[in-house]
Design a protein around this motif. Structure first.
Motif, PDB file in Angstrom:
ATOM      1  N   GLN A  39      13.797   6.381  -3.375  1.00 51.01           N
ATOM      2  CA  GLN A  39      15.122   6.981  -3.203  1.00 51.01           C
ATOM      3  C   GLN A  39      16.008   6.663  -4.410  1.00 51.01           C
ATOM      4  N   ALA A  40      15.914   5.427  -4.903  1.00 44.69           N
ATOM      5  CA  ALA A  40      16.713   5.051  -6.065  1.00 44.69           C
ATOM      6  C   ALA A  40      16.284   5.848  -7.298  1.00 44.69           C
ATOM      7  N   GLU A  92       4.555  -2.615   6.990  1.00 49.47           N
ATOM      8  CA  GLU A  92       5.854  -1.986   7.182  1.00 49.47           C
ATOM      9  C   GLU A  92       6.872  -2.447   6.145  1.00 49.47           C
ATOM     10  N   THR A  93       6.861  -3.753   5.825  1.00 50.39           N
ATOM     11  CA  THR A  93       7.822  -4.264   4.835  1.00 50.39           C
ATOM     12  C   THR A  93       7.594  -3.634   3.472  1.00 50.39           C
ATOM     13  N   ARG A  94       6.330  -3.611   3.070  1.00 52.09           N
ATOM     14  CA  ARG A  94       6.006  -3.016   1.765  1.00 52.09           C
ATOM     15  C   ARG A  94       6.333  -1.527   1.754  1.00 52.09           C
ATOM     16  N   ALA A  95       6.058  -0.835   2.841  1.00 53.39           N
ATOM     17  CA  ALA A  95       6.334   0.602   2.906  1.00 53.39           C
ATOM     18  C   ALA A  95       7.829   0.869   2.770  1.00 53.39           C
ATOM     19  N   MET A  96       8.683   0.027   3.405  1.00 49.45           N
ATOM     20  CA  MET A  96      10.129   0.209   3.306  1.00 49.45           C
ATOM     21  C   MET A  96      10.607  -0.041   1.870  1.00 49.45           C
ATOM     22  N   GLU A  97      10.010  -1.062   1.205  1.00 45.59           N
ATOM     23  CA  GLU A  97      10.376  -1.333  -0.183  1.00 45.59           C
ATOM     24  C   GLU A  97      10.024  -0.140  -1.072  1.00 45.59           C
ATOM     25  N   GLN A  98       8.837   0.426  -0.862  1.00 39.17           N
ATOM     26  CA  GLN A  98       8.423   1.577  -1.660  1.00 39.17           C
ATOM     27  C   GLN A  98       9.375   2.750  -1.443  1.00 39.17           C
ATOM     28  N   ALA A 136     -11.167   7.743   0.170  1.00 38.45           N
ATOM     29  CA  ALA A 136     -11.657   8.936  -0.505  1.00 38.45           C
ATOM     30  C   ALA A 136     -10.487   9.807  -0.939  1.00 38.45           C
ATOM     31  N   ASN A 137     -10.740  10.687  -1.905  1.00 37.55           N
ATOM     32  CA  ASN A 137      -9.686  11.518  -2.467  1.00 37.55           C
ATOM     33  C   ASN A 137      -9.073  12.432  -1.414  1.00 37.55           C
ATOM     34  N   GLU A 138      -9.902  12.944  -0.533  1.00 34.33           N
ATOM     35  CA  GLU A 138      -9.393  13.892   0.459  1.00 34.33           C
ATOM     36  C   GLU A 138      -8.565  13.211   1.550  1.00 34.33           C
ATOM     37  N   GLU A 139      -8.561  11.876   1.585  1.00 36.19           N
ATOM     38  CA  GLU A 139      -7.798  11.163   2.601  1.00 36.19           C
ATOM     39  C   GLU A 139      -6.354  10.879   2.173  1.00 36.19           C
ATOM     40  N   VAL A 140      -5.993  11.251   0.933  1.00 35.16           N
ATOM     41  CA  VAL A 140      -4.670  10.906   0.421  1.00 35.16           C
ATOM     42  C   VAL A 140      -3.612  11.882   0.931  1.00 35.16           C
ATOM     43  N   ALA A 141      -3.874  13.186   0.778  1.00 38.77           N
ATOM     44  CA  ALA A 141      -2.865  14.199   1.093  1.00 38.77           C
ATOM     45  C   ALA A 141      -2.411  14.078   2.552  1.00 38.77           C
ATOM     46  N   GLY A 142      -1.083  14.154   2.725  1.00 36.97           N
ATOM     47  CA  GLY A 142      -0.510  14.130   4.067  1.00 36.97           C
ATOM     48  C   GLY A 142      -0.205  12.749   4.584  1.00 36.97           C
ATOM     49  N   LYS A 143      -0.615  11.697   3.867  1.00 36.98           N
ATOM     50  CA  LYS A 143      -0.359  10.338   4.344  1.00 36.98           C
ATOM     51  C   LYS A 143       0.976   9.846   3.797  1.00 36.98           C
ATOM     52  N   ARG A 144       1.468   8.754   4.434  1.00 39.72           N
ATOM     53  CA  ARG A 144       2.710   8.120   4.010  1.00 39.72           C
ATOM     54  C   ARG A 144       2.436   6.663   3.641  1.00 39.72           C
ATOM     55  N   GLY A 181      11.927  14.687   3.527  1.00 36.75           N
ATOM     56  CA  GLY A 181      12.533  13.387   3.789  1.00 36.75           C
ATOM     57  C   GLY A 181      11.562  12.331   4.253  1.00 36.75           C
ATOM     58  N   GLU A 182      10.254  12.632   4.382  1.00 38.68           N
ATOM     59  CA  GLU A 182       9.294  11.679   4.930  1.00 38.68           C
ATOM     60  C   GLU A 182       8.490  10.960   3.837  1.00 38.68           C
ATOM     61  N   GLY A 183       8.515  11.451   2.632  1.00 40.38           N
ATOM     62  CA  GLY A 183       7.740  10.809   1.571  1.00 40.38           C
ATOM     63  C   GLY A 183       6.255  10.958   1.781  1.00 40.38           C
ATOM     64  N   VAL A 184       5.777  12.184   1.871  1.00 41.72           N
ATOM     65  CA  VAL A 184       4.365  12.465   2.126  1.00 41.72           C
ATOM     66  C   VAL A 184       3.616  12.541   0.792  1.00 41.72           C
ATOM     67  N   TYR A 185       2.463  11.887   0.721  1.00 41.46           N
ATOM     68  CA  TYR A 185       1.641  11.935  -0.489  1.00 41.46           C
ATOM     69  C   TYR A 185       1.018  13.327  -0.635  1.00 41.46           C
ATOM     70  N   LEU A 186       1.141  13.892  -1.857  1.00 45.61           N
ATOM     71  CA  LEU A 186       0.477  15.159  -2.155  1.00 45.61           C
ATOM     72  C   LEU A 186      -0.906  14.945  -2.754  1.00 45.61           C
TER      73      LEU A 186
END
Length: 854
Positions: free
Chosen positions: A350-351, A339-345, A324-332, A306-311
């Motif tokens: 979800q849609a 914050e506004t852009r993150a909520m839109e994403q 860097a590539n290794e900085e992607v995994a685990g981030k949101r 439910g958190e939308g974590v990047y794999l």
């Protein structure tokens, strides 16, 4: 420096090895390779020395030719300003250095095993020391240490050598110091002892720069040797590991053989599993490679919690975020966007998981800060149970695509206009005119429509292009279009057919005489000069008029007949208009036939040359002749040059005729020289189109070289006559070409001086040898004081500029006498002789070879 510890893998060590680790601390061994690293520091490490020697010698083959080339170029460039003897001795020393390096490089390649690596490095050091001393000799070539301009070449050369050595000899500081220290020391000492006090600060700058360069080279050397030694130690360690691995493999092999009968099934399963693993890895690597190679942005997000974590994401995604590539995994999303852009994403994701794939377009800031339009496709993906657990997104930069679409729409809107309008003036073009005429004629077939077509050509417009350049010509055309627009009605159509040709279409005329009124209005409008950026130009139009349906019932007929009427207007003196009559069609046909006949005149041997003698008016002695082209047409007889030269200029065949004339003049010169005519100068007229021909100089030069044996001791037997309008073309190009002609002893004369653009600046700029007074000033010199004053001014101007002067069109004795009184000794004209053929010219020469006072 951070220490690196190389350790044998634990699964390859025996239990006894565990008690005493075989780790190797590369950092402790590096202490021997600090500042001054010479071969003695690497005692017992021939392999390391060999690598250094290979690196140093490997650059010799490429560097020595450069060294020789730079030395030769320096000698060639400064042979006039430097101490020539010292410069030559220095060049010899540099050549010896190059030979020394070359012999040393060849010897190492051919007899490498003849010496140890330490000995090869010693030889290299000796060569470097000698080369450094040789380079320092460049300062002895400086003839004046008080002038900065004379110091700069040598100092720039040494700075370049010293700087380049930091990279090429950085692996061996001893060679670097011996190579660079001599020129630096000698240059600094000489600068302190010989240079002016205002320039001695350069010695401080040089020493400071050299100390910085030494420190930089020292650090580079230290890093290089640390890496090199570490590489060798790694290789030794790997050999040790391989040995132990081999030993362990033998033990495993023995045990495997003992257990093979009982473990066969397990081995098969292991092999199958390993094969599957390898295949899976290959497929994964291939997938990652494909994903990373695309420019599209690809990312994966997990919503199982439910958190939308990047794999993860591909390289384009990482570059877009600037991470860097290794900085992607685990981030949101909140870690990457506000914050506004993150909520839109998150809402979009979800849609997508509820409704399915979706494409969105959004303007965003790219990695370089510019706004780009991203088209993003998001799709849900399922886990092993079939449940939707996240989304995969693919985004593409479609900025250029969108801009291309907008541009294409704009181009489509303007294409119709571009196809029917002239891009320079904005007027309708020929296509628009013909379509409009066709439509009007089709609509008016009932006979009620009457229209007139005015065909307008600007008189002498070519002279503006040739003298002032095409950019000014373009301005003139735009101004002409604007002025024509002031002379016609609202519904009339002005079109530009091309070049300096315009048409005015006058539809719906009730009075046929209205076309004449418009023509007079246009001619009157052009009496006022055109004002273009501080320059005033006066142009006159020649206008031909045709009427529908009297002079033609088709567009083609109206244009052709108006064109014929325009040429008749030009023949009647220009700056007027002429209505079409049926006999003009015959004249136009004659003009076209004349153009075709001139094109074949050379192959039909209808052209020939005549020569008008040029004499010393004091003695009557012949000093040269002007070559004049003649055309004896097969049916027309002699065609005046005033007719066919204009046609040749317009059709572009003047270059071909001009080269034929030059070749013929040289052939005639050869014949007349063999018959005893020597010391004469032959003048040949050259047009602006010929002079601007890129091949013109090469052709003349080839003729001069071919007939070099007839030129005699004084040479300068060929003189090219140019009009003043030619001299104000592309001035730099004309000046360069004139100088090339002077270099091969071809004289330059200005023909018809005073009748053209008469800018005195070119007389000073160009290598002109003779001025020709135009016959229009000579004709009335004995009756018109103004003509005599002009001729006298030209004569004085020529004398003050150290040029010779000759008068054209001398026909009477009073003219000759006045010209002599005013200081013009040379002339040509009917008083002395009419144009003659080669044989008659030879007879004239023999009769006037010995000058006697007239």
């Amino acid at each position: 420096m951070k220490k690196r510890v190389f350790e044998i893998p634990r699964f390859l060590r025996s239990r006894e090895d565990d008690a005493e680790s075989s780790s190797f601390n590369a950092g402790e061994s590096d202490k021997a390779f600090t500042f001054w690293v010479a071969p003695t520091d690497l005692r017992g490490r021939e392999d390391v020395l060999g690598t250094i020697a290979d690196d140093m010698y490997g650059q010799t083959a490429a560097a020595r030719p450069v060294m020789l080339g730079v030395s030769g170029l320096y000698w060639f460039a400064l042979r006039d300003s430097a101490n020539y003897t010292a410069l030559t001795i220095w060049l010899v020393a540099m050549c010896i250095a190059v030979v020394f390096w070359t012999v040393l490089w060849i010897s190492r390649n051919k007899y490498r095993n003849a010496f140890s690596e330490r000995r090869w490095m010693l030889l290299y050091t000796i060569a470097a020391a000698y080369s450094g001393c040789a380079w320092s000799g460049v300062f002895l070539t400086i003839s004046d240490w008080k002038t900065l301009e004379l110091l700069v070449p040598a100092w720039m050369l040494i700075l370049g050598v010293v700087s380049s050595c930091s990279a090429s000899m950085g692996a061996h500081l001893t060679s670097f110091m011996l190579y660079t220290l001599p020129p630096v020391i000698l240059g600094t000492v000489l600068l302190v002892t010989r240079a002016a006090e205002s320039l001695q600060w350069l010695s401080i700058a040089m020493v400071a720069y050299y100390m910085l360069l030494i420190e930089f080279t020292r650090r580079t050397n230290r890093d290089f040797l640390e890496r090199l030694l570490l590489s060798r130690q790694n290789e030794e360690l790997l050999e040790q590991v391989r040995g132990e691995v081999t030993e362990r493999e033998e033990i495993i092999d023995v045990r495997t053989k003992e257990l093979r009968s009982t473990n066969a099934r397990l081995e098969e399963q292991a092999e199958e599993r390993a094969l599957l693993d390898r295949q899976a890895r290959r497929r994964l690597e291939l997938l990652n490679s494909v994903v990373d190679s695309t420019e599209d942005i690809i990312f994966y997000k997990d919503y199982s919690t439910g958190e939308g974590v990047y794999l993860g994401g591909n390289l384009s995604f990482c570059r877009f975020l600037g991470i860097a590539n290794e900085e992607v995994a685990g981030k949101r999303d909140v870690d990457f966007f506000d914050e506004t852009r993150a909520m839109e994403q998150n809402a979009e994701d979800q849609a997508v998981m509820e409704l399915g794939s979706k494409v969105t377009e959004r303007w965003v800031r790219g990695p370089e800060g510019r706004r780009i339009l991203l088209s993003t496709l998001k799709s849900p993906y399922k886990d092993e149970t079939g449940a939707i657990s996240g989304i995969v997104g693919v985004a593409r930069d479609i900025t250029q695509q969108k801009r291309a679409e907008v541009t294409l729409r704009r181009q489509r809107r303007s294409l119709q206009r571009l196809a029917h309008h002239d891009p320079l003036t904005g007027l309708p073009n020929r296509l628009h005119l013909t379509k409009t005429l066709d439509r009007i004629i089709d609509d008016g077939e009932n006979g009620e429509t009457h229209l007139a077509l005015l065909f307008i050509d600007l008189d002498h417009f070519k002279d503006i292009n040739d003298s002032l350049g095409h950019s000014v010509g373009d301005q003139v055309l735009r101004a002409v279009a604007e002025r024509l627009g002031q002379c016609v009605r609202q519904g009339d159509i002005i079109a530009r057919l091309g070049g300096d040709e315009f048409t005015v279409l006058l539809p719906g005329l009730r009075d046929p005489n209205a076309a004449a009124e418009v023509s007079r209005k246009i001619i009157t409008a052009f009496q006022a000069p055109l004002r273009l950026e501080g320059r005033e130009l006066t142009l006159t139009p020649s206008i031909g008029v045709s009427h529908y349906p009297i002079d033609g019932d088709t567009t083609e007929a109206l244009l052709k007949n108006a064109d014929a009427a325009m040429y008749q207007a030009k023949r009647l003196g220009r700056n007027n208009f002429k209505h079409y009559t049926s006999d003009l069609t015959e004249n136009a046909s004659e003009r076209i036939a004349l153009e075709n006949d001139l094109h074949n005149a050379i192959s039909r041997h209808e052209l020939f040359m005549e020569y008008q003698p040029q004499v010393d008016m004091r003695t009557g002695q012949m000093i040269g002749a002007e070559a004049l082209m003649r055309w004896r047409h097969g049916t027309r007889g002699l065609v005046p040059p005033s007719e066919f030269i204009h046609v040749a200029e317009k059709t572009g065949s003047i270059s071909k005729l001009g080269f034929w004339a030059l070749s013929t003049v040289f052939e005639d010169m050869l014949t007349m020289t063999k018959s005893g005519m020597t010391g004469m100068t032959f003048a040949v007229n050259v047009s602006g189109r010929q002079l601007m021909d890129d091949q013109f100089f090469d052709r003349v030069s080839a003729l001069v070289e071919k007939f070099d044996h007839i030129l005699g001791e004084g040479r300068n037997v060929l003189e090219l006559e140019l009009t003043e309008s030619v001299l104000v073309l592309e001035t730099e190009r004309v000046e360069k070409m004139m100088q090339q002609f002077r270099d091969i002893d071809v004289n330059i004369a200005v023909d018809d001086f005073g009748t053209g653009y008469s800018s005195l600046s070119y007389l000073k700029r160009y290598p002109i040898s003779r001025l020709k007074i135009d016959s229009s000033f000579v004709q009335d010199i004995d009756t018109d004081p103004n003509d005599r004053a002009i001729a006298k001014t030209v004569i004085g101007l020529a004398h003050s500029l150290d040029m010779s002067v000759i008068a054209e069109g001398v026909e009477t004795e009073p003219q000759r006498r006045l010209l002599l009184e005013d200081g013009c000794p040379l002339g040509q004209g009917y008083l002395f002789a009419r144009p003659l053929g080669p044989e008659s010219l030879l007879d004239f020469f023999k009769q006037h070879q010995i000058g006697e006072p007239l």
